[in-house]
Design a protein around this motif. Structure first.
Motif, PDB file in Angstrom:
ATOM      1  N   ASP A 189       0.841  -1.197   0.000  1.00 28.02           N
ATOM      2  CA  ASP A 189       0.000   0.000   0.000  1.00 28.02           C
ATOM      3  C   ASP A 189       0.879   1.250   0.000  1.00 28.02           C
ATOM      4  N   GLY A 190       0.268   2.390  -0.301  1.00 28.11           N
ATOM      5  CA  GLY A 190       0.940   3.673  -0.188  1.00 28.11           C
ATOM      6  C   GLY A 190       2.147   3.799  -1.090  1.00 28.11           C
ATOM      7  N   ALA A 191       3.191   4.464  -0.565  1.00 23.30           N
ATOM      8  CA  ALA A 191       4.381   4.748  -1.366  1.00 23.30           C
ATOM      9  C   ALA A 191       5.055   3.475  -1.859  1.00 23.30           C
ATOM     10  N   GLN A 192       5.013   2.414  -1.058  1.00 23.19           N
ATOM     11  CA  GLN A 192       5.700   1.171  -1.446  1.00 23.19           C
ATOM     12  C   GLN A 192       5.075   0.541  -2.691  1.00 23.19           C
ATOM     13  N   PHE A 193       3.777   0.746  -2.893  1.00 27.04           N
ATOM     14  CA  PHE A 193       3.140   0.227  -4.096  1.00 27.04           C
ATOM     15  C   PHE A 193       3.781   0.840  -5.346  1.00 27.04           C
ATOM     16  N   TYR A 194       4.085   2.143  -5.269  1.00 26.04           N
ATOM     17  CA  TYR A 194       4.597   2.855  -6.448  1.00 26.04           C
ATOM     18  C   TYR A 194       6.061   2.557  -6.746  1.00 26.04           C
ATOM     19  N   TYR A 195       6.688   1.707  -5.924  1.00 22.93           N
ATOM     20  CA  TYR A 195       8.038   1.245  -6.279  1.00 22.93           C
ATOM     21  C   TYR A 195       8.001   0.368  -7.541  1.00 22.93           C
ATOM     22  N   ILE A 196       6.797   0.002  -7.991  1.00 25.87           N
ATOM     23  CA  ILE A 196       6.687  -0.703  -9.281  1.00 25.87           C
ATOM     24  C   ILE A 196       7.268   0.151 -10.411  1.00 25.87           C
ATOM     25  N   ALA A 197       7.363   1.466 -10.167  1.00 27.26           N
ATOM     26  CA  ALA A 197       7.945   2.357 -11.184  1.00 27.26           C
ATOM     27  C   ALA A 197       9.393   1.990 -11.472  1.00 27.26           C
ATOM     28  N   ASP A 198      10.075   1.343 -10.508  1.00 31.54           N
ATOM     29  CA  ASP A 198      11.466   0.909 -10.742  1.00 31.54           C
ATOM     30  C   ASP A 198      11.543  -0.052 -11.918  1.00 31.54           C
ATOM     31  N   TYR A 199      10.470  -0.793 -12.143  1.00 24.93           N
ATOM     32  CA  TYR A 199      10.461  -1.786 -13.221  1.00 24.93           C
ATOM     33  C   TYR A 199       9.983  -1.199 -14.552  1.00 24.93           C
ATOM     34  N   GLY A 200       9.314  -0.050 -14.503  1.00 27.74           N
ATOM     35  CA  GLY A 200       8.946   0.672 -15.707  1.00 27.74           C
ATOM     36  C   GLY A 200       8.157  -0.126 -16.729  1.00 27.74           C
ATOM     37  N   ARG A 201       7.201  -0.926 -16.280  1.00 23.06           N
ATOM     38  CA  ARG A 201       6.419  -1.712 -17.235  1.00 23.06           C
ATOM     39  C   ARG A 201       5.331  -0.840 -17.867  1.00 23.06           C
ATOM     40  N   LYS A 202       5.263  -0.885 -19.165  1.00 27.15           N
ATOM     41  CA  LYS A 202       4.346  -0.013 -19.906  1.00 27.15           C
ATOM     42  C   LYS A 202       2.900  -0.195 -19.463  1.00 27.15           C
ATOM     43  N   GLU A 203       2.541  -1.428 -19.116  1.00 26.11           N
ATOM     44  CA  GLU A 203       1.154  -1.682 -18.719  1.00 26.11           C
ATOM     45  C   GLU A 203       0.798  -1.028 -17.381  1.00 26.11           C
ATOM     46  N   ASP A 204       1.828  -0.593 -16.643  1.00 21.82           N
ATOM     47  CA  ASP A 204       1.582   0.076 -15.355  1.00 21.82           C
ATOM     48  C   ASP A 204       1.452   1.588 -15.499  1.00 21.82           C
ATOM     49  N   ALA A 205       1.437   2.084 -16.732  1.00 24.78           N
ATOM     50  CA  ALA A 205       1.366   3.534 -16.964  1.00 24.78           C
ATOM     51  C   ALA A 205       0.192   4.197 -16.233  1.00 24.78           C
ATOM     52  N   PRO A 206      -1.029   3.575 -16.183  1.00 24.00           N
ATOM     53  CA  PRO A 206      -2.123   4.216 -15.435  1.00 24.00           C
ATOM     54  C   PRO A 206      -1.786   4.420 -13.959  1.00 24.00           C
ATOM     55  N   TYR A 207      -1.023   3.472 -13.377  1.00 27.87           N
ATOM     56  CA  TYR A 207      -0.617   3.627 -11.979  1.00 27.87           C
ATOM     57  C   TYR A 207       0.401   4.756 -11.831  1.00 27.87           C
ATOM     58  N   PHE A 208       1.287   4.890 -12.821  1.00 26.98           N
ATOM     59  CA  PHE A 208       2.269   5.977 -12.760  1.00 26.98           C
ATOM     60  C   PHE A 208       1.558   7.323 -12.834  1.00 26.98           C
ATOM     61  N   MET A 209       0.541   7.400 -13.656  1.00 23.99           N
ATOM     62  CA  MET A 209      -0.241   8.640 -13.757  1.00 23.99           C
ATOM     63  C   MET A 209      -0.902   8.959 -12.427  1.00 23.99           C
ATOM     64  N   GLU A 210      -1.425   7.936 -11.778  1.00 19.96           N
ATOM     65  CA  GLU A 210      -2.057   8.130 -10.472  1.00 19.96           C
ATOM     66  C   GLU A 210      -1.028   8.558  -9.423  1.00 19.96           C
ATOM     67  N   GLY A 211       0.176   7.935  -9.469  1.00 17.07           N
ATOM     68  CA  GLY A 211       1.239   8.318  -8.540  1.00 17.07           C
ATOM     69  C   GLY A 211       1.665   9.762  -8.720  1.00 17.07           C
ATOM     70  N   LEU A 212       1.646  10.242  -9.962  1.00 19.19           N
ATOM     71  CA  LEU A 212       1.978  11.643 -10.219  1.00 19.19           C
ATOM     72  C   LEU A 212       0.951  12.589  -9.621  1.00 19.19           C
ATOM     73  N   ARG A 213      -0.284  12.151  -9.572  1.00 22.40           N
ATOM     74  CA  ARG A 213      -1.353  13.014  -9.045  1.00 22.40           C
ATOM     75  C   ARG A 213      -1.418  12.996  -7.528  1.00 22.40           C
ATOM     76  N   THR A 214      -1.142  11.844  -6.906  1.00 24.14           N
ATOM     77  CA  THR A 214      -1.432  11.705  -5.468  1.00 24.14           C
ATOM     78  C   THR A 214      -0.223  11.380  -4.609  1.00 24.14           C
ATOM     79  N   GLY A 215       0.915  11.028  -5.205  1.00 24.05           N
ATOM     80  CA  GLY A 215       2.043  10.538  -4.423  1.00 24.05           C
ATOM     81  C   GLY A 215       2.883  11.633  -3.777  1.00 24.05           C
ATOM     82  N   SER A 216       3.846  11.183  -2.968  1.00 32.97           N
ATOM     83  CA  SER A 216       4.816  12.094  -2.350  1.00 32.97           C
ATOM     84  C   SER A 216       5.756  12.619  -3.420  1.00 32.97           C
ATOM     85  N   LYS A 217       6.654  13.508  -3.032  1.00 28.99           N
ATOM     86  CA  LYS A 217       7.585  14.094  -3.994  1.00 28.99           C
ATOM     87  C   LYS A 217       8.439  13.015  -4.663  1.00 28.99           C
ATOM     88  N   SER A 218       8.960  12.086  -3.865  1.00 31.25           N
ATOM     89  CA  SER A 218       9.802  11.032  -4.441  1.00 31.25           C
ATOM     90  C   SER A 218       8.989  10.083  -5.319  1.00 31.25           C
TER      91      SER A 218
END
Length: 368
Positions: A189-218
């Motif tokens: 949950d939370g910030a740890q979920f968005y560590y999936i960005a380390d893997y940069g999978r194209k299918e996770d792009a919707p999650y990256f968009m969500e992380g940009l809107r709601t996540g912490s600075k990092s």
């Protein structure tokens, strides 16, 4: 200082005085002469000198009786020197080394003590140190010592906010335990979920968009980086101007992508965002513009050369023009006219200051 004198008689006088009196000096005198003592300790030809040996012997003896506050009253470099002396002796300062505020001084324990000789408490402290620098060096020292990290240790690294430490955890979890950190992140949950960005999978792009809107600075930075590398087309859905104004790291991610992603008109519309982002924002904008359209870059760059902008902002523009080898771009008539008019103004207002640049531009335009 005279211990290092090349005149033997003077050096001998200093040596005799030091051997007899250094031990009598108060601690305040040691404080006052830290830089001199460090200087002497680095002189290779003094290493066997009785005077320097007496200084080191006395400092080792003092470390057995000084308290914690007295130790940390010394400078960072002098504390490191004292640690080396102490560990070469009875090691009285070892108990305080990992409390040192300076990360490199905490790491000094790893340099002086073999990994197998560290205590459990020292291993625990180094393995959970707040400094990324210390954590990384400790981990590599452990591997070099042939000690396999535990699964819990690697999980701790894989869940660390710092990307480089996470990558260590991810790699060795997979290599040693066949554990996929991506699966761990997806179930978090939370910030740890968005560590999936380390893997940069194209299918996770919707999650990256969500992380940009709601996540912490990092989180926002990691998600932006993942989008730029693996789904750059989604960046067009974002407020790029706001991201450019946000911080330098975001601009560094976007600069390589924007020329491929946006039209020339869209890039020109970003100029205010760059100018508002930092005092040198106009140079970042011009660098971006050069990648998209050289002639538009020249036209805009000439505006800067003709303005009251500080001279330091002129040099990158002039350099880019002079270093251009070939131009695979048609010069539109409207830009040719605009550039010609600005060259005329430069010739009449700047004297000989831009004469060479004007000559280079006119040759370029003639060949275009």
């Amino acid at each position: 200082m005279r211990l290092s004198d090349w005149v033997k008689v003077i050096q001998q006088l200093a040596r005799t005085w030091t051997v007899k009196n250094f031990r009598l000096l108060p601690l305040e005198a040691i404080h006052a002469n830290e830089r001199l003592l460090l200087y002497l300790s680095c002189k290779e030809r003094l290493q066997d000198d009785p005077g320097l040996k007496e200084i080191k012997r006395d400092l080792i003896e003092r470390t057995s009786s000084i308290d914690r506050d007295q130790l940390f009253g010394f400078s960072r470099r002098f504390r490191k020197f004292l640690y080396s002396l102490s560990l070469a002796g009875k090691g009285d300062l070892r108990r305080w080394m990992l409390d040192d505020v300076e990360p490199s001084n905490r790491l000094h324990l790893l340099k002086e003590i073999a990994f197998s000789n560290l205590t459990e408490e020292e291993i625990e402290k180094l393995g959970s140190d707040k400094s990324v620098f210390v954590r990384r060096r400790f981990f590599h020292t452990q591997l070099e010592a042939g000690i396999t990290p535990s699964k819990s240790q690697l999980l701790s690294l894989a869940l660390h906010p710092n990307r480089s430490l996470r990558e260590l955890g991810q790699f060795y979890l997979s290599r040693i335990y066949s554990e996929d950190a991506y699966t761990i992140y997806r179930s978090s949950d939370g910030a740890q979920f968005y560590y999936i960005a380390d893997y940069g999978r194209k299918e996770d792009a919707p999650y990256f968009m969500e992380g940009l809107r709601t996540g912490s600075k990092s989180t926002r930075y990691n998600c932006l980086r993942a989008l730029a590398l693996h789904a750059p087309e989604r960046l067009a859905e974002l407020d790029l101007g706001a991201l450019i104004r946000q911080d330098r790291k975001s601009r560094a991610v976007l600069l390589p992508v924007i020329p491929r992603l946006l039209s020339l008109d869209a890039i020109l519309a970003l100029r205010p965002a760059f100018e508002q982002s930092s005092p040198s924002g106009i140079l970042s904008f011009l660098h971006l513009l050069e990648k998209k359209s050289f002639w538009t870059f020249v036209d805009t760059g000439l505006d800067v050369l003709l303005s009251d902008a500080p001279p330091r902002s002129h040099e990158p523009i002039i350099q880019a023009i002079h270093q251009r080898v070939s131009i695979n771009e048609v010069l539109p008539p409207i830009l040719r006219q605009s550039i010609s008019e600005k060259i005329g103004r430069m010739r009449s207002t700047s004297g000989h200051r831009h004469e060479q640049t004007i000559h280079v531009l006119e040759l370029m335009m003639k060949a275009a």
